[in-house]
Design a protein around this motif. Structure first.
Motif, PDB file in Angstrom:
ATOM      1  N   UNK A   1       0.797  -1.215   0.000  1.00  0.00           N
ATOM      2  CA  UNK A   1       0.000   0.000   0.000  1.00  0.00           C
ATOM      3  C   UNK A   1       0.830   1.266   0.000  1.00  0.00           C
ATOM      4  N   UNK A   2       2.121   1.141   0.229  1.00  0.00           N
ATOM      5  CA  UNK A   2       2.992   2.313   0.278  1.00  0.00           C
ATOM      6  C   UNK A   2       3.589   2.661  -1.084  1.00  0.00           C
ATOM      7  N   UNK A   3       3.523   1.745  -2.033  1.00  0.00           N
ATOM      8  CA  UNK A   3       4.143   1.988  -3.337  1.00  0.00           C
ATOM      9  C   UNK A   3       3.350   3.032  -4.118  1.00  0.00           C
ATOM     10  N   UNK A   4       4.060   3.759  -4.926  1.00  0.00           N
ATOM     11  CA  UNK A   4       3.443   4.779  -5.755  1.00  0.00           C
ATOM     12  C   UNK A   4       2.949   4.126  -7.031  1.00  0.00           C
ATOM     13  N   UNK A   5       1.698   4.311  -7.312  1.00  0.00           N
ATOM     14  CA  UNK A   5       1.131   3.768  -8.541  1.00  0.00           C
ATOM     15  C   UNK A   5       0.362   4.844  -9.265  1.00  0.00           C
ATOM     16  N   UNK A   6       0.078   4.594 -10.519  1.00  0.00           N
ATOM     17  CA  UNK A   6      -0.679   5.545 -11.301  1.00  0.00           C
ATOM     18  C   UNK A   6      -2.110   5.570 -10.779  1.00  0.00           C
ATOM     19  N   UNK A   7      -2.613   6.755 -10.548  1.00  0.00           N
ATOM     20  CA  UNK A   7      -3.987   6.904 -10.101  1.00  0.00           C
ATOM     21  C   UNK A   7      -4.894   6.737 -11.313  1.00  0.00           C
ATOM     22  N   UNK A   8      -5.758   5.743 -11.262  1.00  0.00           N
ATOM     23  CA  UNK A   8      -6.566   5.420 -12.429  1.00  0.00           C
ATOM     24  C   UNK A   8      -7.915   6.116 -12.443  1.00  0.00           C
ATOM     25  N   UNK A   9      -8.341   6.659 -11.341  1.00  0.00           N
ATOM     26  CA  UNK A   9      -9.645   7.301 -11.287  1.00  0.00           C
ATOM     27  C   UNK A   9     -10.750   6.266 -11.194  1.00  0.00           C
ATOM     28  N   UNK A  10     -11.944   6.725 -11.276  1.00  0.00           N
ATOM     29  CA  UNK A  10     -13.102   5.830 -11.179  1.00  0.00           C
ATOM     30  C   UNK A  10     -13.196   4.966 -12.429  1.00  0.00           C
ATOM     31  N   UNK A  11     -13.643   3.723 -12.280  1.00  0.00           N
ATOM     32  CA  UNK A  11     -13.799   2.874 -13.458  1.00  0.00           C
ATOM     33  C   UNK A  11     -14.927   3.400 -14.345  1.00  0.00           C
ATOM     34  N   UNK A  12     -14.814   3.115 -15.627  1.00  0.00           N
ATOM     35  CA  UNK A  12     -15.834   3.558 -16.576  1.00  0.00           C
ATOM     36  C   UNK A  12     -17.162   2.888 -16.243  1.00  0.00           C
ATOM     37  N   UNK A  13     -18.233   3.652 -16.363  1.00  0.00           N
ATOM     38  CA  UNK A  13     -19.555   3.087 -16.091  1.00  0.00           C
ATOM     39  C   UNK A  13     -20.142   2.402 -17.320  1.00  0.00           C
ATOM     40  N   UNK A  14     -19.522   2.608 -18.475  1.00  0.00           N
ATOM     41  CA  UNK A  14     -19.958   1.932 -19.698  1.00  0.00           C
ATOM     42  C   UNK A  14     -18.935   0.857 -20.055  1.00  0.00           C
ATOM     43  N   UNK A  15     -19.427  -0.325 -20.400  1.00  0.00           N
ATOM     44  CA  UNK A  15     -18.531  -1.407 -20.806  1.00  0.00           C
ATOM     45  C   UNK A  15     -18.056  -1.154 -22.227  1.00  0.00           C
ATOM     46  N   UNK A  16     -17.084  -1.933 -22.668  1.00  0.00           N
ATOM     47  CA  UNK A  16     -16.579  -1.811 -24.034  1.00  0.00           C
ATOM     48  C   UNK A  16     -17.692  -2.089 -25.046  1.00  0.00           C
ATOM     49  N   UNK A  17     -18.535  -3.055 -24.730  1.00  0.00           N
ATOM     50  CA  UNK A  17     -19.647  -3.381 -25.632  1.00  0.00           C
ATOM     51  C   UNK A  17     -20.634  -2.215 -25.725  1.00  0.00           C
ATOM     52  N   UNK A  18     -20.895  -1.574 -24.592  1.00  0.00           N
ATOM     53  CA  UNK A  18     -21.805  -0.437 -24.586  1.00  0.00           C
ATOM     54  C   UNK A  18     -21.219   0.737 -25.372  1.00  0.00           C
ATOM     55  N   UNK A  19     -19.903   0.940 -25.253  1.00  0.00           N
ATOM     56  CA  UNK A  19     -19.265   2.004 -26.020  1.00  0.00           C
ATOM     57  C   UNK A  19     -19.365   1.721 -27.519  1.00  0.00           C
ATOM     58  N   UNK A  20     -19.189   0.462 -27.909  1.00  0.00           N
ATOM     59  CA  UNK A  20     -19.349   0.083 -29.315  1.00  0.00           C
ATOM     60  C   UNK A  20     -20.771   0.363 -29.782  1.00  0.00           C
ATOM     61  N   UNK A  21     -21.743  -0.016 -28.953  1.00  0.00           N
ATOM     62  CA  UNK A  21     -23.146   0.225 -29.299  1.00  0.00           C
ATOM     63  C   UNK A  21     -23.411   1.724 -29.415  1.00  0.00           C
ATOM     64  N   UNK A  22     -22.832   2.511 -28.517  1.00  0.00           N
ATOM     65  CA  UNK A  22     -23.013   3.960 -28.561  1.00  0.00           C
ATOM     66  C   UNK A  22     -22.475   4.533 -29.867  1.00  0.00           C
ATOM     67  N   UNK A  23     -21.283   4.118 -30.293  1.00  0.00           N
ATOM     68  CA  UNK A  23     -20.724   4.651 -31.536  1.00  0.00           C
ATOM     69  C   UNK A  23     -21.578   4.253 -32.743  1.00  0.00           C
ATOM     70  N   UNK A  24     -22.135   3.043 -32.718  1.00  0.00           N
ATOM     71  CA  UNK A  24     -23.031   2.630 -33.816  1.00  0.00           C
ATOM     72  C   UNK A  24     -24.272   3.521 -33.852  1.00  0.00           C
ATOM     73  N   UNK A  25     -24.821   3.816 -32.680  1.00  0.00           N
ATOM     74  CA  UNK A  25     -26.007   4.667 -32.609  1.00  0.00           C
ATOM     75  C   UNK A  25     -25.694   6.096 -33.050  1.00  0.00           C
TER      76      UNK A  25
END
Length: 157
Positions: free
Chosen positions: A54-78
């Motif tokens: 827990x002491x190591x420095x890591x990249x802060x990733x932020x909150x996980x995406x609420x849309x899955x990869x499949x949902x993002x694909x569907x969004x771009x199609x729409x």
């Protein structure tokens, strides 16, 4: 609070743990390094819960995406179907309009400032609309340039 480089924080966290194990008080540790007591407290809590990892420095990733990869694909199609297909007037996509589509499709709402981040993730970029009338007739423009424009240029001379 003192300013440290990001690389220094791992060493600071380790030193805070060492001093706590040597019976130092959190307030004294914070004062010694110019840190806030809250920062020291959080560091010690993380160490208790996660150990040395827990002491190591890591990249802060932020909150996980609420849309899955499949949902993002569907969004771009729409979105590729066009804005008018989704009930908007005109073919221009704006962040609020895209957010409305996301809400309709997935029941998830994003702040409009974050919609641009999503679009960048799927390879879309900001575009300026063409400054041409939608109803413009290319043949009429060509005829005007060939016939009327030369006459206007002659009269201006």
């Amino acid at each position: 609070m003192a300013t440290y480089k990001q690389a220094d924080y791992e060493a600071l966290r380790r030193r805070c743990v060492e001093l706590k194990q040597a019976s130092w008080k959190q307030a004294d540790i914070a004062r010694a390094f110019g840190l806030t007591e809250g920062w020291v407290s959080q560091t010690l809590k993380t160490h208790r819960e996660q150990g040395d990892a827990g002491l190591t420095t890591g990249k802060r990733t932020g909150a996980p995406s609420r849309l899955t990869a499949e949902q993002l694909d569907q969004l771009t199609r729409e979105l590729a179907k066009g804005a008018e297909q989704h009930g908007f007037s005109g073919q221009v996509w704006t962040r609020p309009r895209i957010n409305e589509v996301i809400i309709k499709l997935f029941g998830i709402s994003y702040d409009p400032s974050q919609v641009g981040r999503l679009l960048k993730k799927v390879g879309w970029s900001r575009q300026k609309p063409a400054r041409q009338a939608h109803q413009q007739d290319p043949q009429a423009v060509a005829n005007w340039q060939a016939e009327r424009l030369p006459a206007l240029q002659k009269s201006a001379d």
